[in-house]
Scaffold this motif. Structure first.
Motif, PDB file in Angstrom:
ATOM      1  N   LEU A 553       0.641  -0.896  -0.142  1.00  0.00           N
ATOM      2  CA  LEU A 553       0.241   0.139  -0.384  1.00  0.00           C
ATOM      3  C   LEU A 553       1.268   1.348   0.097  1.00  0.00           C
ATOM      4  O   LEU A 553       0.369   2.843  -0.638  1.00  0.00           O
ATOM      5  CB  LEU A 553      -1.368  -0.025   1.147  1.00  0.00           C
ATOM      6  N   CYS A 556       2.648   1.708  -3.569  1.00  0.00           N
ATOM      7  CA  CYS A 556       1.236   1.860  -4.358  1.00  0.00           C
ATOM      8  C   CYS A 556       0.808   3.179  -4.372  1.00  0.00           C
ATOM      9  O   CYS A 556       0.167   3.653  -5.341  1.00  0.00           O
ATOM     10  CB  CYS A 556       0.311   0.963  -4.998  1.00  0.00           C
ATOM     11  N   GLY A 557       1.057   3.813  -3.323  1.00  0.00           N
ATOM     12  CA  GLY A 557       0.514   5.011  -2.872  1.00  0.00           C
ATOM     13  C   GLY A 557       1.307   6.313  -3.189  1.00  0.00           C
ATOM     14  O   GLY A 557       1.409   7.006  -3.665  1.00  0.00           O
ATOM     15  N   THR A 564      -3.330   5.823  -1.643  1.00  0.00           N
ATOM     16  CA  THR A 564      -3.368   5.003  -0.369  1.00  0.00           C
ATOM     17  C   THR A 564      -4.442   5.644   0.571  1.00  0.00           C
ATOM     18  O   THR A 564      -4.728   3.391   0.676  1.00  0.00           O
ATOM     19  CB  THR A 564      -2.485   5.477  -0.006  1.00  0.00           C
ATOM     20  N   ASP A 566      -7.688   5.870  -0.757  1.00  0.00           N
ATOM     21  CA  ASP A 566      -8.413   5.351  -1.793  1.00  0.00           C
ATOM     22  C   ASP A 566      -8.566   3.776  -1.980  1.00  0.00           C
ATOM     23  O   ASP A 566      -8.981   2.610  -1.406  1.00  0.00           O
ATOM     24  CB  ASP A 566      -9.031   5.795  -2.565  1.00  0.00           C
ATOM     25  N   LEU A 567      -7.185   2.744  -1.616  1.00  0.00           N
ATOM     26  CA  LEU A 567      -6.514   1.736  -2.079  1.00  0.00           C
ATOM     27  C   LEU A 567      -7.009   1.267  -0.683  1.00  0.00           C
ATOM     28  O   LEU A 567      -7.022  -0.326  -0.358  1.00  0.00           O
ATOM     29  CB  LEU A 567      -5.035   1.479  -1.829  1.00  0.00           C
ATOM     30  N   SER A 570     -10.119   0.540  -0.248  1.00  0.00           N
ATOM     31  CA  SER A 570     -10.699  -0.892  -1.370  1.00  0.00           C
ATOM     32  C   SER A 570     -10.506  -2.151  -0.966  1.00  0.00           C
ATOM     33  O   SER A 570     -11.422  -3.395  -1.255  1.00  0.00           O
ATOM     34  CB  SER A 570     -10.178  -0.873  -2.765  1.00  0.00           C
ATOM     35  N   VAL A 599      -6.542  -4.872  -4.015  1.00  0.00           N
ATOM     36  CA  VAL A 599      -6.531  -3.590  -4.070  1.00  0.00           C
ATOM     37  C   VAL A 599      -6.325  -3.559  -5.861  1.00  0.00           C
ATOM     38  O   VAL A 599      -6.768  -2.171  -6.145  1.00  0.00           O
ATOM     39  CB  VAL A 599      -4.630  -3.556  -3.353  1.00  0.00           C
ATOM     40  N   SER A 612      -8.594   0.043 -13.285  1.00  0.00           N
ATOM     41  CA  SER A 612      -7.206   0.247 -12.171  1.00  0.00           C
ATOM     42  C   SER A 612      -6.800   0.691 -11.819  1.00  0.00           C
ATOM     43  O   SER A 612      -5.746   1.724 -12.241  1.00  0.00           O
ATOM     44  CB  SER A 612      -6.306  -1.325 -11.933  1.00  0.00           C
ATOM     45  N   ASP A 613      -6.022   1.238 -10.510  1.00  0.00           N
ATOM     46  CA  ASP A 613      -5.229   2.057 -10.139  1.00  0.00           C
ATOM     47  C   ASP A 613      -3.789   1.888  -9.724  1.00  0.00           C
ATOM     48  O   ASP A 613      -2.926   2.261 -10.007  1.00  0.00           O
ATOM     49  CB  ASP A 613      -5.230   2.528  -8.064  1.00  0.00           C
TER      50      ASP A 613
END
Length: 820
Positions: A553, A556-557, A564, A566-567, A570, A599, A612-613
């Motif tokens: 996390l 990816c943020g 972050t 938001d993920l 999810s 995620v 997708s993010d």
């Protein structure tokens, strides 16, 4: 540009001449005046046995780019007859033009120079005629290559765009134009096959987990941007731990979210959040104490870095005591204001007046308004508009009321008078214009100039939040020319601390019988206990620095705390999250595959990059000419520059030249660079989060290293992205499609063990395909990758190790629900 190259050539032909005359009178003009070759990069009469190359264009490191051999004007080149009248340039096969002895001798001479020094490209010229060619190419006879022939000097004037695009210094050094101009046959277009187009249930949704209906309103409230009215959440959950660095497994160093050299040059200061506003709080306090207004401060920070939250906490929620007692602040939020200049201008001043009118003077009686706010204009009106009218008479009152309506509608005047009123009682004004980064360039520039106008008019301190890339663009266009050293860079807070504070606060609220109704209408104690237990298990995973939940996390943020969170939401609500298993076990050791899927595809069965993010790092992006490894090759090249707590920036020109010269994939490079910037895998020195011509240097980020070292080689990531890939092999594409459809049928039948087997077979087929593609590229492009160091070597090794663990985990799994 020289005004008449043709006339000069005619003159020299009449006079004759040696190589020196040709060089000085014609070639110097063409190279330096027309094609803008810098003299510092152009060596003249560079000795290379057994002769001289009259001109050598070099790279910054001294390597040779292009050799030119000059022959005298009188030494004519006999070229094949043009195909059409007036032809100034064309391509001709080398063996055809070598029938002329002068051309053959000159080309062989300069080619010998090139072979000695390893330079691919050369040209010969007699001043009027030019022949540019490639000296060697793998798998091709040299005399079968084609030369680019300039028949007449008018080419450089009549077709100047074509000439510059092919042979100018910028085109050669930064756009690798010689590759496309002189290479005999760029790799041919390959037919592309798309797997997802033939997967029937590709858009099938996935239901949320069993606690999602209860948790959704709670996590939406507590795991998003802190609102102005969430005072307690701000007090309990604000994180001042900034300028963080996250050490990820496999990383060789730590990369910090901090100022780039570009912003240090402009005097932007790194802001340490002490909880009292750091240097910004000190600067505002100092200005108010010294009664010094008229200054605009700029708060820089990346997307989602928490600029708005920082400002609201400093000025609204918990301001330092002195600032609270001696200032009045107005925070003008532009988030929902449309991008229209007149609307922006009106809304800024309207909201400013609303905040400054804390005591509601504008809604008070007429007498109070005239005494407290409009006394200056009332004095003038008494001598002019109201002169001669009986005080208190009907006409007097009507006219005065009309004037007051006009004065109240003059928002800028009202703001100035309110600021002066606060100054009389010893309070300075601080104005914040926030969330301007939603606008395009002109919109943000207009907000900045309005901030300057407010500072001057109200003699106040104005703070405007901007993203760094907006500053860069505004500087280019001169909007910020008057801006000096009043900038501060705010780094992102540490994500794990953000998660933990909010998880602990949420659990505390849910466990408190008195306060629970404030956050949920659910009264069932078992459900509430399950929610608390689930959140506490997740918190324990966040506390574990080795947990993939934390590292994935955070990576990816990439510093965007809004993303972050938001993920994280999810993950908490996804049907792929193992809620029941966690509750039964009472604790959980998170595995990477249990984090990636919730995620990447929280609400869908199949991965779609557009929704997708997390992007597909293996996607072949250019429709004509692309590689599945372009993005990873960019990251690998940038990763070589890690050291001393940061990564050095690498020139885009250098990267572009590498991909042009080695792979002839400039367009694919551009597309991949854009994706890497947009998703935060790389960072531009001007902080642009998309690719354009103004990005001249980039470096990798933590996220980029995480993708390069870990994520791209995990089974779950490969399993997801393979269904959303462009393939160059129809049979492989058909296999991926077939596996996907088979897996979905097993999903409906709730056969988890067999479904995992299908997923492993599909991923193995994808890896085998990538290995074949890499082997093909190693041969075609002569990459000379050492055995064991290719991407496919790591993919195979990682898959072999992980597939055993995945099968073992599937065998132990007792929950075979839909959606898992």
């Amino acid at each position: 540009m020289h005004k008449d190259l043709g006339a000069l050539a005619v003159q020299l032909k009449g006079e004759g001449g040696n190589e020196a005359e040709t060089r000085h009178k014609v070639i110097d003009v063409v190279l330096h005046d027309v094609l803008a070759w810098p003299r510092a990069r152009t060596k003249v009469e560079e000795y290379i046995a057994p002769g001289y190359a009259d001109y050598v264009l070099t790279k910054p490191n001294g390597d040779f780019l292009f050799l030119i051999e000059a022959k005298r004007i009188g030494k004519a080149f006999e070229l094949p007859i043009p195909h059409k009248n007036g032809e100034t340039s064309c391509y001709i096969e080398i063996k055809k033009i070598q029938s002329d002895a002068n051309i053959r001798a000159a080309m062989q001479q300069v080619r010998d120079y090139c072979m000695d020094v390893g330079c691919e490209y050369a040209a010969i010229t007699n001043g009027a005629e030019w022949i540019a060619f490639k000296c060697f190419e793998k798998g091709k006879r040299w005399d079968e290559l084609k030369a680019f022939v300039v028949r007449d000097l008018s080419f450089f004037t009549e077709e100047s765009t074509k000439a510059k695009n092919a042979f100018s210094y910028i085109a050669i050094s930064e756009q690798a134009s010689l590759v496309t101009t002189l290479s005999s046959a760029p790799p041919k277009d390959r037919q592309v096959f798309i797997a997802k187009d033939r997967i029937g249930p590709y858009s099938h949704p996935i239901t949320s987990n069993k606690l999602a209906s209860t948790l959704r309103p709670i996590v939406n409230r507590f795991f998003g941007v802190i609102a102005d009215d969430q005072i307690e959440l701000m007090d309990r959950c604000y994180v001042a731990d900034r300028n963080y660095s996250e050490v990820l497994t496999g990383m060789r160093s730590v990369i910090k979210d901090s100022l780039t050299p570009y912003f240090e040059e402009y005097g932007v200061e790194q802001l340490d959040d002490t909880g009292k506003g750091g240097a910004i709080g000190g600067r505002i306090t100092k200005n108010i104490k010294n009664v010094r207004g008229g200054e605009v401060l700029v708060l820089f920070g990346g997307k989602g870095a928490g600029k708005s939250t920082f400002v609201r906490r400093l000025l609204k929620h918990t301001p330092p005591r002195w600032l609270k007692e001696n200032s009045i602040s107005a925070v003008v939020d532009m988030l929902e204001v449309p991008e229209d200049r007149s609307r922006i201008h009106t809304e800024i001043w309207r909201r400013l007046v609303n905040d400054l009118d804390e005591e509601k003077i504008l809604a008070a009686s007429r007498e109070t308004l005239l005494r407290e706010l409009f006394s200056d204009r009332f004095e003038i009106a008494a001598r002019q508009d109201l002169s001669g009218l009986p005080r208190g008479g009907e006409l007097y009152n009507d006219r005065l009321n009309g004037l007051i309506v006009t004065w109240k509608a003059d928002l800028e005047y009202c703001a100035v008078r309110l600021a002066q009123r606060w100054a009389r009682i010893g309070k300075g004004v601080v104005v914040v214009i926030d969330n301007t980064d939603q606008y395009s360039g002109p919109g943000q520039d207009f907000c900045f100039t309005t901030a300057q106008e407010i500072s001057r008019s109200l003699a106040c301190v104005t703070l405007i939040s901007m993203r760094e890339e907006r500053f860069h663009n505004s500087k280019i266009h001169g909007v910020l020319d008057a801006y000096q050293n009043s900038g501060f860079h705010l780094s992102s807070p540490k994500p794990s601390t953000v998660f933990l504070k909010r998880l602990e606060y949420t659990v505390e609220m849910l466990r408190d019988d008195r306060r629970r109704p404030e956050v949920t209408h659910v009264s069932d104690k078992d459900t509430i206990n399950d929610c608390c237990k689930y959140l506490e298990i997740v918190a324990s995973g966040i506390r574990d620095p080795s947990s993939p939940l934390n590292s994935f996390l955070t990576a990816c943020g990439h510093g965007d705390i809004r993303l972050t969170l938001d993920l994280f939401r999810s993950f908490l609500l996804s049907g792929y999250t193992n809620v029941q298993e966690m509750l039964d076990a009472g604790r959980w050791n998170f595995q990477i595959h249990q984090v990636i899927k919730p995620v990447m595809v929280p609400t869908r069965y199949f991965y779609d990059e557009q929704l997708s993010d997390i992007p597909n790092i293996f996607q072949a992006r250019d429709s004509r000419l692309a590689s599945h490894f372009t993005s990873l090759r960019i990251l690998r090249r940038l990763a070589k520059n890690i050291g001393n707590g940061s990564t050095e920036f690498v020139s885009i020109a250098e990267l572009r030249a590498y991909f042009a010269e080695t792979f002839r994939m400039v367009d694919d490079f551009y597309l991949c660079m854009d994706i890497l910037l947009r998703h935060g895998f790389v960072e531009a020195n001007n902080r642009l989060d998309f690719f354009n011509d103004t990005v001249d240097q980039v470096r990798t980020t933590n996220y980029g290293l995480y993708m390069l070292n870990e994520l791209a080689f995990t089974f779950t990531y490969l399993d997801l992205v393979c269904s959303d890939c462009n393939y160059y092999d129809e049979e492989v594409c058909n296999s991926i499609t077939s596996f996907a459809n088979d897996e979905y049928r097993l999903f409906l039948a709730r056969d988890r063990a067999e479904r995992v087997t299908i997923r492993l077979k599909r991923t193995e087929a994808f890896i085998s395909y990538l290995a074949c593609e890499e082997a093909r590229e190693n041969e075609v492009f002569d990459l000379k990758i050492p055995v064991g160091e290719g991407f496919s070597d790591k993919l195979v090794a990682s898959f072999e190790a992980e597939s055993k663990r995945v099968l073992a985990s599937a065998g132990k799994q007792k929950y075979n629900r839909k959606g898992h």
